[in-house]
Scaffold this motif. Sequence first.
Motif, PDB file in Angstrom:
ATOM      1  N   GLY A 242      -8.253  -7.075  -2.100  1.00 28.15           N
ATOM      2  CA  GLY A 242      -9.475  -6.882  -2.861  1.00 28.15           C
ATOM      3  C   GLY A 242      -9.168  -6.687  -4.335  1.00 28.15           C
TER       4      GLY A 242
ATOM      5  N   LYS B 171      -7.393  -3.070  -9.395  1.00 28.55           N
ATOM      6  CA  LYS B 171      -8.715  -2.644  -9.848  1.00 28.55           C
ATOM      7  C   LYS B 171      -9.190  -3.435 -11.066  1.00 28.55           C
TER       8      LYS B 171
ATOM      9  N   PRO C 141     -16.057   0.808  -2.377  1.00 31.42           N
ATOM     10  CA  PRO C 141     -14.890  -0.083  -2.416  1.00 31.42           C
ATOM     11  C   PRO C 141     -13.974   0.122  -1.226  1.00 31.42           C
TER      12      PRO C 141
ATOM     13  N   ILE D 148      -8.604  -0.792  -2.685  1.00 28.48           N
ATOM     14  CA  ILE D 148      -8.257  -1.478  -3.933  1.00 28.48           C
ATOM     15  C   ILE D 148      -7.620  -0.456  -4.859  1.00 28.48           C
TER      16      ILE D 148
ATOM     17  N   LEU E 141     -11.479   0.120 -12.240  1.00 30.05           N
ATOM     18  CA  LEU E 141     -12.704  -0.591 -11.883  1.00 30.05           C
ATOM     19  C   LEU E 141     -13.676  -0.679 -13.044  1.00 30.05           C
TER      20      LEU E 141
ATOM     21  N   THR F  23     -15.176  -4.090   1.465  1.00 32.82           N
ATOM     22  CA  THR F  23     -13.869  -3.689   1.980  1.00 32.82           C
ATOM     23  C   THR F  23     -13.021  -4.830   2.520  1.00 32.82           C
TER      24      THR F  23
ATOM     25  N   ASP G  24     -14.428  -7.948  -7.158  1.00 31.67           N
ATOM     26  CA  ASP G  24     -15.227  -7.867  -5.941  1.00 31.67           C
ATOM     27  C   ASP G  24     -16.253  -6.742  -6.048  1.00 31.67           C
ATOM     28  N   ILE G  25     -15.824  -5.615  -6.578  1.00 32.10           N
ATOM     29  CA  ILE G  25     -16.700  -4.454  -6.722  1.00 32.10           C
ATOM     30  C   ILE G  25     -17.705  -4.684  -7.846  1.00 32.10           C
TER      31      ILE G  25
ATOM     32  N   ILE H 135     -20.679   5.286  -6.773  1.00 34.82           N
ATOM     33  CA  ILE H 135     -19.499   4.748  -6.095  1.00 34.82           C
ATOM     34  C   ILE H 135     -19.107   5.691  -4.961  1.00 34.82           C
TER      35      ILE H 135
END
Length: 261
Positions: A218, A197, A189, A192, A16, A246, A222-223, A142
């Motif tokens: 995902g 990621k 998240p 994922i 991520l 999510t 997206d994150i 996170i």
Amino acid sequence: MKRNRTALITGSAKGLGVRIAHELAAEGMDIALNYRTSAEEANKLREELIQRYDVNTLLIQGDVSRSEDAEQMVKTVIEAWNRLDILVLNAGPYIKERKKLADYKIGEWDQMIHGNLSSAFYLCRAAIPHMRRNRWGRIITIGFEKAQTAPGWMYRSAFAAAKTGLVSLTRTIALEEAEYGITANMVCPGDIVGEAKEKYITDVRGLSDPGTPVGRPGTGEDIARAITFFCSEYSDFITGTVLEVTGGKDVLNKYKLEREK
């Protein structure tokens, strides 16, 4: 996004962290990349950011679970740029093996708590005075789905305990630092994992994921987009928020459903 903002992203050499770094760099921010052992990947990412976005970058080796390393990370950013505007607490260990609380070793428990909760204390304690000085700051933590409700999570007791504690810490910082123009929010998240990621949303357009209500897998983007939103100059009225990204999937209960099959 205002240019010349600086961001320190922990655990940003892989996963991520890569997509988060790209998203923030695309907004014109200078990026400090933290890694623990992945020097080659961190160097590769640094070159990508420089070539693609023409931003300043730093590489900072360090283990976030060690207070002295965390303090040195912040010190390095301040010495280089004389400011730290955004702190993204992305690094955090996770034990993939499913095991019940009674089966955890003391060292594994300590690893989860120090890496996911104590690390936030170390880094925020070091960073906040500099944000206060500039009367502006963004802190992003996170979590995981439903973290704000302090749910039980089978086989993930240590990780869940650390992250639910992090929810309270995030919201407390939001209250304590609001007068200085500092916000603190959490992004949670969904399911994922692996290569997803580091993927863009366009990479999964057209792919089917029946287990996710929105119908597609995902991605890291997206994150990263959610984190970038919280970092905006215009997101100053949003603090103490826990945002789930999510796709509507009930991540915690998937293990229960798998056992019932």
